[in-house]
Design an enzyme around this catalytic site. Structure first.
Site, mmCIF file in Angstrom:
data_model
loop_
_atom_site.group_PDB
_atom_site.id
_atom_site.type_symbol
_atom_site.label_atom_id
_atom_site.label_comp_id
_atom_site.label_asym_id
_atom_site.label_seq_id
_atom_site.Cartn_x
_atom_site.Cartn_y
_atom_site.Cartn_z
ATOM 1 C CB CYS A 197 -104.509 6.420 -54.334
ATOM 2 S SG CYS A 197 -103.867 7.732 -55.525
ATOM 3 C CG ASN B 250 -99.500 -3.990 -55.335
ATOM 4 O OD1 ASN B 250 -100.118 -2.954 -55.011
ATOM 5 N ND2 ASN B 250 -98.877 -4.431 -56.335
ATOM 6 N N GLY B 251 -96.719 -5.258 -54.508
ATOM 7 C CA GLY B 251 -95.203 -4.752 -54.188
ATOM 8 C C GLY B 251 -94.097 -5.593 -54.505
#
Length: 323
Positions: free
Chosen positions: A100, A201-202
């Site tokens: 995060c 991810n992305g």
């Protein structure tokens, strides 16, 4: 795909997103074929000591299974205690957030800040694995802190050594937040460096980009975050693309509005109308993005207070599209 003792049928996973992936939205995504969903990010400290609503984030419906819980924190003992507590709630796995980028989280030395303290991260992961028993533990992190400190490969190896069952890498650095392009080459390097499953991810926005990520990186599954906002149908697209089936027909304007109202109705039942509609405003704007008439009603959506008001405004948008 197998993560520890968990078998996941579909390789499109819904990313945990604070303020977005609540139970109502997760149910919609599971309907559309998501292989696994996660709770919103839960503070280990908040869960143990209460007062910040962390316990409420652990509620889920049977139709959401398999579901993972995502915890964050930097103190091994507290993480272990939180893992023991959630381990009795029927979750399929426990994920640790070390990616995060939010200033508040990083400022406390949590989230992606742990990529700069690998010794602390290792202690946290090891404590979680020991406390979890047979329950798989995974970790989500980024390509690195910034361009000069892209240590995802070393971080993944450390996580594997700590005993995690899988890793998920977001191909951006913390300093990028969500700007620029995700580095799929870094995902490929992580995959080549470890023997456990790797989730990429992305920049997965549809079935074809999911297929491309798997082909280019060799990763075992894809995680979708912003690409699913207002577009839970993306999981149907991914399932078809990865199985070689023809791409499904895109949802009509009417279907998008119907699904939006379905989600809103569940949120109202579970959170009360006032809270639900305030949280639903952003979802409604995502659902109608790109539709004719969307710009004209977006401001009205941001003022809705009741389910009836939302329904009326969305019907206005639908009517504008039919003209």
């Amino acid at each position: 795909m197998r993560i520890g003792n968990l078998e996941i049928e579909n390789r499109g996973l819904l990313a945990p997103m604070a303020g977005v992936t609540d139970s109502a939205f997760r149910r919609i995504c599971m309907q559309m074929g998501a292989g696994l969903c996660y709770t919103e990010m839960v503070s280990a400290k908040g869960l143990l000591y209460g007062g910040d609503g962390s316990a409420a984030l652990l509620k889920y419906a049977p139709e959401e299974r398999p579901i993972g819980v995502q915890l964050f924190g930097r103190e091994p003992q507290r993480i272990a205690q939180a893992v023991e507590r959630v381990g009795e709630l029927g979750f399929a796995l426990i994920d640790l957030n070390m990616g995060c980028p939010a200033k508040k989280i990083v400022g406390n030395g949590e989230g992606s800040a742990l990529m700069r303290e690998m010794d602390v991260a290792h202690a946290v992961l090891q404590a979680a694995v020991r406390a979890a028993g047979e329950l798989p533990v995974t970790v989500k992190f980024r390509a690195g802190w910034d361009e000069e400190n892209r240590n995802a490969v070393a971080f993944a190896r450390m996580a594997e050594q700590a005993g995690v069952a899988a890793v998920c890498i977001h191909g951006r650095t913390r300093e990028q937040f969500y700007a620029g392009h995700a580095d799929w080459e870094m995902i490929a390097r992580v995959k080549a460096a470890v023997g456990i499953p790797v989730i990429g991810n992305g920049d997965v926005t549809d079935g074809e980009s999911a297929r491309a990520m798997l082909a280019q990186t060799g990763c075992d599954a894809v995680m979708v975050g912003r690409g699913a906002q207002g577009n839970p149908w993306i999981f149907r697209q991914i399932a078809c693309a990865l199985s070689g089936q023809p791409a499904p027909v895109l949802p009509s304007a009417g279907e998008r509005i119907e699904k939006c109202m379905e989600q809103a109705a569940v949120m109202v039942r579970e959170k009360g109308e006032r809270t639900a509609l305030r949280e639903m405003r952003k979802h409604a704007a995502w659902y109608i993005k790109g539709l004719r008439g969307a710009a004209a009603v977006r401001g009205k959506i941001n003022a809705v207070e009741t389910l009836a008001q939302l329904d009326g405004i969305l019907r206005q948008c639908l009517a504008a599209g039919d003209k």
